[in-house]
Motif scaffolding. Structure first.
Motif, PDB file in Angstrom:
ATOM      1  N   LYS A  81       0.826  -1.293  -0.030  1.00 26.71           N
ATOM      2  CA  LYS A  81      -0.177  -0.180  -0.061  1.00 26.71           C
ATOM      3  C   LYS A  81       0.895   1.447  -0.016  1.00 26.71           C
ATOM      4  CE  LYS A  81      -4.131  -2.041   0.816  1.00 26.71           C
ATOM      5  NZ  LYS A  81      -5.502  -1.809   0.060  1.00 26.71           N
ATOM      6  N   VAL A  82       0.294   2.180  -0.667  1.00 27.34           N
ATOM      7  CA  VAL A  82       1.059   3.557  -0.561  1.00 27.34           C
ATOM      8  C   VAL A  82       0.119   4.427  -0.083  1.00 27.34           C
ATOM      9  CG1 VAL A  82       2.077   5.568  -1.905  1.00 27.34           C
ATOM     10  CG2 VAL A  82       2.317   3.099  -2.659  1.00 27.34           C
ATOM     11  N   ILE A  83       0.475   5.180   1.021  1.00 26.94           N
ATOM     12  CA  ILE A  83      -0.527   5.964   1.757  1.00 26.94           C
ATOM     13  C   ILE A  83      -0.077   7.482   1.669  1.00 26.94           C
ATOM     14  CG2 ILE A  83      -1.669   6.729   4.116  1.00 26.94           C
ATOM     15  CD1 ILE A  83      -0.146   3.043   3.639  1.00 26.94           C
ATOM     16  N   LEU A  84      -0.701   8.328   0.965  1.00 23.96           N
ATOM     17  CA  LEU A  84      -0.526   9.815   0.862  1.00 23.96           C
ATOM     18  C   LEU A  84      -1.470  10.349   1.930  1.00 23.96           C
ATOM     19  CD1 LEU A  84      -0.395   8.290  -2.236  1.00 23.96           C
ATOM     20  CD2 LEU A  84      -0.404  10.557  -2.956  1.00 23.96           C
ATOM     21  N   SER A  85      -1.033  11.305   2.496  1.00 21.99           N
ATOM     22  CA  SER A  85      -1.722  12.358   3.521  1.00 21.99           C
ATOM     23  C   SER A  85      -1.145  13.640   3.425  1.00 21.99           C
ATOM     24  CB  SER A  85      -1.702  11.723   4.968  1.00 21.99           C
ATOM     25  OG  SER A  85      -0.104  11.771   5.413  1.00 21.99           O
ATOM     26  N   GLY A  86      -2.147  14.647   3.683  1.00 22.77           N
ATOM     27  CA  GLY A  86      -1.894  15.924   3.314  1.00 22.77           C
ATOM     28  C   GLY A  86      -3.124  16.828   3.778  1.00 22.77           C
ATOM     29  N   GLU A  87      -3.232  17.878   3.234  1.00 19.28           N
ATOM     30  CA  GLU A  87      -4.109  19.285   3.445  1.00 19.28           C
ATOM     31  C   GLU A  87      -4.788  19.533   2.159  1.00 19.28           C
ATOM     32  OE1 GLU A  87      -2.014  20.839   7.487  1.00 19.28           O
ATOM     33  OE2 GLU A  87      -2.061  22.193   5.572  1.00 19.28           O
ATOM     34  N   ILE A  88      -5.917  19.857   2.347  1.00 19.25           N
ATOM     35  CA  ILE A  88      -6.696  20.496   1.307  1.00 19.25           C
ATOM     36  C   ILE A  88      -7.097  22.029   1.842  1.00 19.25           C
ATOM     37  CG2 ILE A  88      -8.842  20.673  -0.075  1.00 19.25           C
ATOM     38  CD1 ILE A  88      -8.928  17.432  -0.036  1.00 19.25           C
ATOM     39  N   VAL A  89      -6.518  22.857   1.364  1.00 20.03           N
ATOM     40  CA  VAL A  89      -6.686  24.328   1.723  1.00 20.03           C
ATOM     41  C   VAL A  89      -7.703  25.157   0.919  1.00 20.03           C
ATOM     42  CG1 VAL A  89      -5.508  26.560   2.546  1.00 20.03           C
ATOM     43  CG2 VAL A  89      -4.178  24.407   2.660  1.00 20.03           C
ATOM     44  N   CYS A  90      -8.746  25.547   1.603  1.00 20.22           N
ATOM     45  CA  CYS A  90      -9.674  26.224   0.705  1.00 20.22           C
ATOM     46  C   CYS A  90      -9.078  27.602   0.496  1.00 20.22           C
ATOM     47  CB  CYS A  90     -10.862  26.367   1.625  1.00 20.22           C
ATOM     48  SG  CYS A  90     -11.858  24.932   1.876  1.00 20.22           S
ATOM     49  N   LYS A  91      -8.990  27.903  -0.824  1.00 22.48           N
ATOM     50  CA  LYS A  91      -8.711  29.303  -1.253  1.00 22.48           C
ATOM     51  C   LYS A  91      -9.778  30.493  -1.629  1.00 22.48           C
ATOM     52  CE  LYS A  91      -4.950  29.750  -1.611  1.00 22.48           C
ATOM     53  NZ  LYS A  91      -3.763  29.919  -0.700  1.00 22.48           N
ATOM     54  N   THR A  92     -11.060  29.599  -1.589  1.00 22.77           N
ATOM     55  CA  THR A  92     -12.178  30.187  -1.620  1.00 22.77           C
ATOM     56  C   THR A  92     -13.272  29.606  -0.888  1.00 22.77           C
ATOM     57  OG1 THR A  92     -13.099  29.380  -3.694  1.00 22.77           O
ATOM     58  CG2 THR A  92     -11.887  31.412  -3.867  1.00 22.77           C
ATOM     59  N   GLY A  93     -14.484  30.206  -0.651  1.00 21.41           N
ATOM     60  CA  GLY A  93     -15.590  29.402  -0.003  1.00 21.41           C
ATOM     61  C   GLY A  93     -15.649  27.865  -0.604  1.00 21.41           C
ATOM     62  N   LEU A  94     -15.838  27.000   0.102  1.00 22.88           N
ATOM     63  CA  LEU A  94     -16.106  25.649  -0.483  1.00 22.88           C
ATOM     64  C   LEU A  94     -17.585  25.007  -0.138  1.00 22.88           C
ATOM     65  CD1 LEU A  94     -15.021  22.948  -1.715  1.00 22.88           C
ATOM     66  CD2 LEU A  94     -14.608  22.221   0.646  1.00 22.88           C
ATOM     67  N   HIS A  95     -18.263  24.646  -1.042  1.00 13.78           N
ATOM     68  CA  HIS A  95     -19.758  24.040  -0.933  1.00 13.78           C
ATOM     69  C   HIS A  95     -19.714  22.697  -1.487  1.00 13.78           C
ATOM     70  CE1 HIS A  95     -23.942  24.248  -0.739  1.00 13.78           C
ATOM     71  NE2 HIS A  95     -24.034  23.448  -1.828  1.00 13.78           N
ATOM     72  N   ILE A  96     -19.965  21.765  -0.638  1.00 13.50           N
ATOM     73  CA  ILE A  96     -20.508  20.346  -0.948  1.00 13.50           C
ATOM     74  C   ILE A  96     -21.722  20.222  -0.248  1.00 13.50           C
ATOM     75  CG2 ILE A  96     -19.699  18.093  -0.686  1.00 13.50           C
ATOM     76  CD1 ILE A  96     -16.746  18.769  -1.129  1.00 13.50           C
ATOM     77  N   GLY A  97     -22.709  20.026  -1.172  1.00 16.10           N
ATOM     78  CA  GLY A  97     -24.016  20.193  -0.500  1.00 16.10           C
ATOM     79  C   GLY A  97     -24.543  18.734   0.101  1.00 16.10           C
ATOM     80  N   ALA A  98     -25.387  18.821   0.875  1.00 16.33           N
ATOM     81  CA  ALA A  98     -26.147  17.835   1.568  1.00 16.33           C
ATOM     82  C   ALA A  98     -27.691  17.753   1.006  1.00 16.33           C
ATOM     83  CB  ALA A  98     -26.014  17.804   2.702  1.00 16.33           C
ATOM     84  N   SER A  99     -28.406  16.880   1.426  1.00 16.51           N
ATOM     85  CA  SER A  99     -29.807  16.912   1.073  1.00 16.51           C
ATOM     86  C   SER A  99     -30.428  17.900   1.919  1.00 16.51           C
ATOM     87  CB  SER A  99     -30.489  15.643   1.411  1.00 16.51           C
ATOM     88  OG  SER A  99     -31.862  15.460   1.602  1.00 16.51           O
TER      89      SER A  99
END
Length: 260
Positions: free
Chosen positions: A16-34
């Motif tokens: 296995k190769v495990i990549l870990s890190g950060e996702i940095v929001c440069k602008t507002g982020l919308h991932i919607g829900a029901s």
């Protein structure tokens, strides 16, 4: 009549190769829900939240789907499979050929050619502790998020149609983990270089909804890469940390894998 035997399938796990890190929001982020049961104060477009902590997160399925879509388009693949229903009909590439760089990496399900299990496991990405503390002090009236007002205009009557959208503010940091299964040593370098390329491509695209309206610009920073050969699991051998330098991701990992 002689019973037809299924063709044997070999799906080894060589590591296995495990990549870990950060996702940095440069602008507002919308991932919607029901909207059902999740709307806060009449919010038109709420974000998805962890049901226990109420903090927003990035589902692994959303991140993986976006990465797959970008790789399909970058490799000029045909969108030959239809899914969804009604207004949610979507088209995607799914050929189930072992030689297809998209299908072997992200997986495929085909009645004609059989299934190819994904070599990637994309975990849900949760807010870092620092971001949780910072966002808990917002005075927006929403926990950990901001409320953005938007308008769409009728091109003929110029009538405004106001709407509100919930976003994770710019500056927020999500911690991600992607696990790649090594099945064929000869594919290792190519697969990981394609993954690295599509992560870079995502930075110049958008994650989540409303990307064309300024939402979802992100910076993806790979912090650590670990190689765990199958002997790590079966014999307790040490994992190996990959030093990221001048080489591309695939070359760096391949050197560690073959040299260990």
């Amino acid at each position: 009549m002689e019973e037809k035997k299924n063709k044997p399938i070999n799906k080894p796990i060589k590591g296995k190769v495990i990549l870990s890190g950060e996702i940095v929001c440069k602008t507002g982020l919308h991932i919607g829900a029901s909207d059902a049961g999740l709307s806060i104060g009449g919010m038109d477009n709420p974000v998805i939240r962890d049901p226990l902590t109420k903090t927003p997160y990035i589902p692994g399925s959303s991140l993986k789907g976006k990465l797959r879509s970008l790789l399909e388009r970058a490799m000029d693949k045909e969108f030959d499979k239809k899914g969804g229903s009604g207004k949610s009909v979507i088209y995607r590439h799914e050929c189930s050929k072992a030689s297809c760089k998209v299908c072997r990496l992200f997986g495929s399900s085909s009645k004609d050619n059989g299934n190819i299990p994904s070599r990637l496991h994309v975990r849900d990405a949760f807010l870092s502790e620092t971001s949780i503390n910072e966002l808990s002090e917002l005075e927006e009236g929403l926990p950990y998020t901001e409320w953005k007002e938007e308008n769409s205009l009728d091109r003929i009557t110029c009538a405004a149609n106001p709407r509100s959208i919930e976003r994770v503010p710019a500056g927020a940091v999500f911690e991600f983990e992607i696990v790649y299964t090594i099945e064929k040593e000869e594919d290792l370098k190519d697969d990981l270089n394609n993954l690295q390329a599509v992560l870079k491509l995502l930075e110049d695209d958008a994650l989540g909804g409303g990307g064309s309206r300024g939402n979802g610009r992100v910076k993806i920073e790979i912090k650590d890469v670990l190689v765990r050969k199958k002997e790590h699991y079966l014999e307790g051998k040490d994992e190996i940390k990959v030093e990221l330098g001048g080489d591309d991701l695939g070359t760096s990992v391949e050197k560690v894998y073959r040299g260990s």
